[in-house]
Design an enzyme around this catalytic site. Structure first.
Site, mmCIF file in Angstrom:
data_model
loop_
_atom_site.group_PDB
_atom_site.id
_atom_site.type_symbol
_atom_site.label_atom_id
_atom_site.label_comp_id
_atom_site.label_asym_id
_atom_site.label_seq_id
_atom_site.Cartn_x
_atom_site.Cartn_y
_atom_site.Cartn_z
ATOM 1 N N ASP A 102 0.796 -1.174 0.037
ATOM 2 C CA ASP A 102 -0.177 -0.083 0.065
ATOM 3 C C ASP A 102 0.969 1.168 -0.003
ATOM 4 O O ASP A 102 2.079 1.159 0.618
ATOM 5 C CB ASP A 102 -0.940 -0.036 1.270
ATOM 6 C CG ASP A 102 -2.040 0.932 1.129
ATOM 7 O OD1 ASP A 102 -2.204 1.308 -0.102
ATOM 8 O OD2 ASP A 102 -2.944 1.149 1.969
ATOM 9 N N HIS A 176 -8.066 -0.530 -9.518
ATOM 10 C CA HIS A 176 -7.730 0.203 -8.629
ATOM 11 C C HIS A 176 -6.511 1.544 -8.678
ATOM 12 O O HIS A 176 -6.941 2.687 -8.711
ATOM 13 C CB HIS A 176 -7.584 -0.272 -7.054
ATOM 14 C CG HIS A 176 -7.236 0.625 -6.067
ATOM 15 N ND1 HIS A 176 -8.297 1.376 -5.288
ATOM 16 C CD2 HIS A 176 -6.072 1.016 -5.098
ATOM 17 C CE1 HIS A 176 -7.624 1.827 -4.515
ATOM 18 N NE2 HIS A 176 -6.409 1.816 -4.339
#
Length: 317
Positions: A102, A176
């Site tokens: 992330d 995404h």
């Protein structure tokens, strides 16, 4: 508090919501500051939840976060009510609980300031501050794990093991990664500074990501979330939302330290000064929640902080 362990790198960023800001400083508001908007797509909705104050507490040790929060809340007393409290942690290789790295798209170098700190040309009065949007996402890990690694990588837009970007032009559906990329009509790309934290309670079946996005321009975060929930075209939303639900969504303004310290100042007569005559919420007059900064006066986030080992504990309230 931080002197108890200088190596613990304790810091706290203070965010103030739109309504609280108007109470603390009714004469001026950051140009872009407004409540988080509800974003409704064909299948998923980004909810908007209220919040007046955000304390993003960070340290290498959880006990430092705990003690700071305890002292902070003791000083604020019944002037505030805690509506959410999330204990985040660093997970393997800065991965989220879905297994992917992330924060890969975070800016580096000079781009950090450009992306996360308000520039004087955009809003001279509030230059040096930042906007922060937080969302609490709960993951359906069991359903996510029924997908193959190839299916998961197609949704995220990067390989799971080595975090290499996939060719978005070859994907049948927007990933995404591609939906979170914001450009203007000239092709200029706008970034934000993410400081997302995994959180969870395996015994309760709770697994999630606390999204924390700092931005110099609030519209960049909102455009990013609109593309995720509504889609780049109607219905072409972010498939990660089929497995991850946003249960909160709140916007705050992070004032520069000097501005934060000036809010709610009390003059010699015991009354608030001219800039805070209508204060209903007075955190700074009852204990001064401060933004602890690095030696360069930075926000102490990401590349804005001095080089330190990865944080082991973070907490937001």
């Amino acid at each position: 508090m931080s002197f108890r362990d200088l190596g613990g790198h304790l810091s706290c960023v203070v965010g103030i919501g739109p309504q609280a800001w108007d109470a603390l400083n009714p004469d001026a508001r950051p140009a872009e500051l407004h409540p988080f908007p509800v974003l409704s797509g064909a299948r998923h909705t980004a909810v908007s939840t209220p919040g007046d104050l955000l304390f993003h507490i960070r340290a290498e040790r959880e006990d430092l976060c705990f003690e700071f929060e305890r002292l902070l809340l003791d000083s604020l007393g019944d002037a505030v009510t805690v509506v959410d409290e999330v204990r985040g942690f660093r997970y393997f290789d800065t991965r989220d609980l879905l297994g992917f790295v992330d924060g890969t798209a975070n800016p580096v170098g000079d781009d950090v300031l450009t992306s996360a700190v308000i520039d004087g040309d955009d809003d001279p009065v509030f230059a040096g501050g930042s906007f922060v949007v937080v969302q609490k996402y709960l993951h359906d890990v069991a359903a996510w794990n029924t997908l193959t690694t190839e299916q998961q990588e197609a949704i995220i837009g990067r390989s799971k093991l080595d975090n290499v970007e996939r060719d978005s032009d070859a994907e049948p559906y927007p990933s995404h990664k591609s939906l979170a990329t914001i450009t203007d009509e000239t092709g200029r790309e706008f970034d934000i500074l993410r400081d997302n934290m995994p959180f969870g309670r395996p015994g309760q079946g709770e697994f999630g990501t606390y999204f924390i996005g700092y931005a110099a321009r609030l519209w960049v975060v909102e455009r990013m979330l609109e593309r995720m929930f509504v889609g780049d075209e109607q219905g072409r939303y972010d498939k990660i939302l089929d497995f991850s639900t946003a249960v909160t969504g709140t916007t705050f303004f992070v004032p520069p330290l000097e501005m934060l310290e000036s809010l709610g100042e009390i003059d010699d007569s015991g009354e608030a000064d001219d800039e805070a005559t209508s204060v209903d919420i007075t955190p700074s007059s009852t204990g001064t929640p401060t933004t602890t900064t690095g030696s360069d006066g930075s926000l102490g986030l990401g590349s804005l902080r001095r080089p330190t080992p990865a944080s082991s504990s973070e907490r937001t309230s």
